[in-house]
Write a protein that holds these residues in place. Structure first.
Motif, PDB file in Angstrom:
ATOM      1  N   LYS A  35      73.164 -62.422  86.519  1.00  0.00           N
ATOM      2  CA  LYS A  35      74.122 -61.607  87.255  1.00  0.00           C
ATOM      3  C   LYS A  35      74.329 -62.245  88.616  1.00  0.00           C
ATOM      4  O   LYS A  35      73.371 -62.529  89.335  1.00  0.00           O
ATOM      5  CB  LYS A  35      73.599 -60.182  87.420  1.00  0.00           C
ATOM      6  CG  LYS A  35      74.545 -59.276  88.212  1.00  0.00           C
ATOM      7  CD  LYS A  35      73.966 -57.888  88.392  1.00  0.00           C
ATOM      8  CE  LYS A  35      74.907 -57.003  89.207  1.00  0.00           C
ATOM      9  NZ  LYS A  35      74.339 -55.639  89.422  1.00  0.00           N
ATOM     10  N   HIS A  55      75.148 -62.038  92.269  1.00  0.00           N
ATOM     11  CA  HIS A  55      75.079 -61.010  93.301  1.00  0.00           C
ATOM     12  C   HIS A  55      75.645 -61.586  94.597  1.00  0.00           C
ATOM     13  O   HIS A  55      75.201 -62.631  95.060  1.00  0.00           O
ATOM     14  CB  HIS A  55      73.627 -60.560  93.507  1.00  0.00           C
ATOM     15  CG  HIS A  55      73.471 -59.472  94.515  1.00  0.00           C
ATOM     16  ND1 HIS A  55      73.270 -59.713  95.852  1.00  0.00           N
ATOM     17  CD2 HIS A  55      73.498 -58.123  94.387  1.00  0.00           C
ATOM     18  CE1 HIS A  55      73.174 -58.576  96.505  1.00  0.00           C
ATOM     19  NE2 HIS A  55      73.308 -57.594  95.641  1.00  0.00           N
ATOM     20  N   GLY A  76      70.273 -59.921  84.778  1.00  0.00           N
ATOM     21  CA  GLY A  76      71.334 -60.407  83.911  1.00  0.00           C
ATOM     22  C   GLY A  76      71.211 -59.900  82.483  1.00  0.00           C
ATOM     23  O   GLY A  76      70.510 -58.937  82.192  1.00  0.00           O
ATOM     24  N   ARG A 125      70.834 -63.777  89.780  1.00  0.00           N
ATOM     25  CA  ARG A 125      69.611 -63.034  89.448  1.00  0.00           C
ATOM     26  C   ARG A 125      69.482 -62.943  87.931  1.00  0.00           C
ATOM     27  O   ARG A 125      70.229 -62.229  87.269  1.00  0.00           O
ATOM     28  CB  ARG A 125      69.644 -61.642  90.076  1.00  0.00           C
ATOM     29  CG  ARG A 125      69.417 -61.657  91.583  1.00  0.00           C
ATOM     30  CD  ARG A 125      69.266 -60.242  92.111  1.00  0.00           C
ATOM     31  NE  ARG A 125      68.930 -60.243  93.523  1.00  0.00           N
ATOM     32  CZ  ARG A 125      67.700 -60.067  93.996  1.00  0.00           C
ATOM     33  NH1 ARG A 125      66.697 -59.907  93.155  1.00  0.00           N
ATOM     34  NH2 ARG A 125      67.471 -60.072  95.289  1.00  0.00           N
ATOM     35  N   TYR A 126      68.505 -63.667  87.424  1.00  0.00           N
ATOM     36  CA  TYR A 126      68.271 -63.643  85.983  1.00  0.00           C
ATOM     37  C   TYR A 126      67.596 -62.345  85.554  1.00  0.00           C
ATOM     38  O   TYR A 126      67.785 -61.883  84.422  1.00  0.00           O
ATOM     39  CB  TYR A 126      67.424 -64.847  85.569  1.00  0.00           C
ATOM     40  CG  TYR A 126      68.193 -66.148  85.616  1.00  0.00           C
ATOM     41  CD1 TYR A 126      68.869 -66.624  84.503  1.00  0.00           C
ATOM     42  CD2 TYR A 126      68.255 -66.892  86.793  1.00  0.00           C
ATOM     43  CE1 TYR A 126      69.591 -67.807  84.555  1.00  0.00           C
ATOM     44  CE2 TYR A 126      68.966 -68.072  86.854  1.00  0.00           C
ATOM     45  CZ  TYR A 126      69.638 -68.533  85.732  1.00  0.00           C
ATOM     46  OH  TYR A 126      70.351 -69.701  85.792  1.00  0.00           O
TER      47      TYR A 126
END
Length: 239
Positions: free
Chosen positions: A176, A178, A166, A162-163
């Motif tokens: 990030k 997940h 992040g 997931r940008y």
């Protein structure tokens, strides 16, 4: 005859040769067919009415995303009529539909996804890229019961980058990662399907690849979707 219960017949006059001993019985072969489909967020809520309660159990192992629906249904269930309607409207996408052959007690693994390069800090403020797996992984262990039913133990894991959650370090977007993991168990009689639905995630098809020299751009047009995993299994004749 199972290996544990194998009987060796002894002759009173001499020990038997290897050729005289019975061959160990093979565990039953099980064909497992998966279908992993992606639907717009909110679709699963309308399908839960077709899933009977207490036909499968699940246990959350990791992550804050949970399965919103789980159950065992007849292959003639209206659930599949609804899914076929969504296919005709082209509102769903089949991510993978593999079929694997395993044996009772052995685990089959299927994956839908790939890898993304994630920046890793190096010396002197430099960066290198390390590929990290993303996508959905399903591990299924079947056990054939004496009556022909198949007990399925399923481990479902979803890894997502997931940008939007992040960080940005020295001009580089660091996503990030997940992770969601869940175990599920059910008895799967012939003619029925295990449905695991509601794994929420972001579509990754719009993710942009990093440019040379390590600049990673945030992705554009990401959309929230849900994943439905259908599992069917049947016993195959031993070969």
């Amino acid at each position: 005859m199972s290996r544990a219960a194998m009987i060796v017949l002894l002759c009173s006059c001499a020990a038997p040769s290897l050729a005289q001993q019975p061959a160990p019985a093979k565990e039953p072969q099980v064909a497992i067919k998966f279908e992993i489909i992606e639907v717009p967020a909110g679709t699963v809520k309308g399908l839960t009415q077709y899933l009977p309660a207490n036909t499968a159990q699940s246990e959350q192992l990791e992550g804050d995303t949970v399965l919103s629906a789980i159950g065992v249904v007849e292959n003639s269930s209206p659930l599949f009529t609804e899914i076929d309607t969504l296919r005709r409207k082209q509102t769903i996408k089949v991510l993978a539909a593999p079929q694997v052959l395993t044996r009772s007690g052995r685990t089959a693994v299927v994956r839908s996804g790939g890898e993304i390069p994630v920046p890793q800090a190096g010396p002197n403020k430099s960066f290198t890229f390390e590929n990290k797996p993303v996508g959905l992984e399903a591990k299924v262990t079947p056990e054939v019961k004496p009556g022909g039913e198949i007990a399925l133990a399923v481990h479902l894991e979803n890894n997502e980058a997931r940008y939007d959650a992040g960080l940005r370090v020295n001009g580089i977007s660091v996503p990030k990662l997940h992770k969601m993991a869940v175990n599920a168990n059910c008895e799967l009689p012939p003619g029925k399907t295990l449905v695991l639905a509601g794994v929420s995630r972001q579509s990754i098809e719009q993710a942009e690849k990093p440019k040379l020299l390590g600049k990673l751009l945030p992705r554009k047009g990401a959309k929230d979707v849900e994943t439905i995993v259908l599992v069917r299994a049947h016993v195959e004749p031993n070969r």
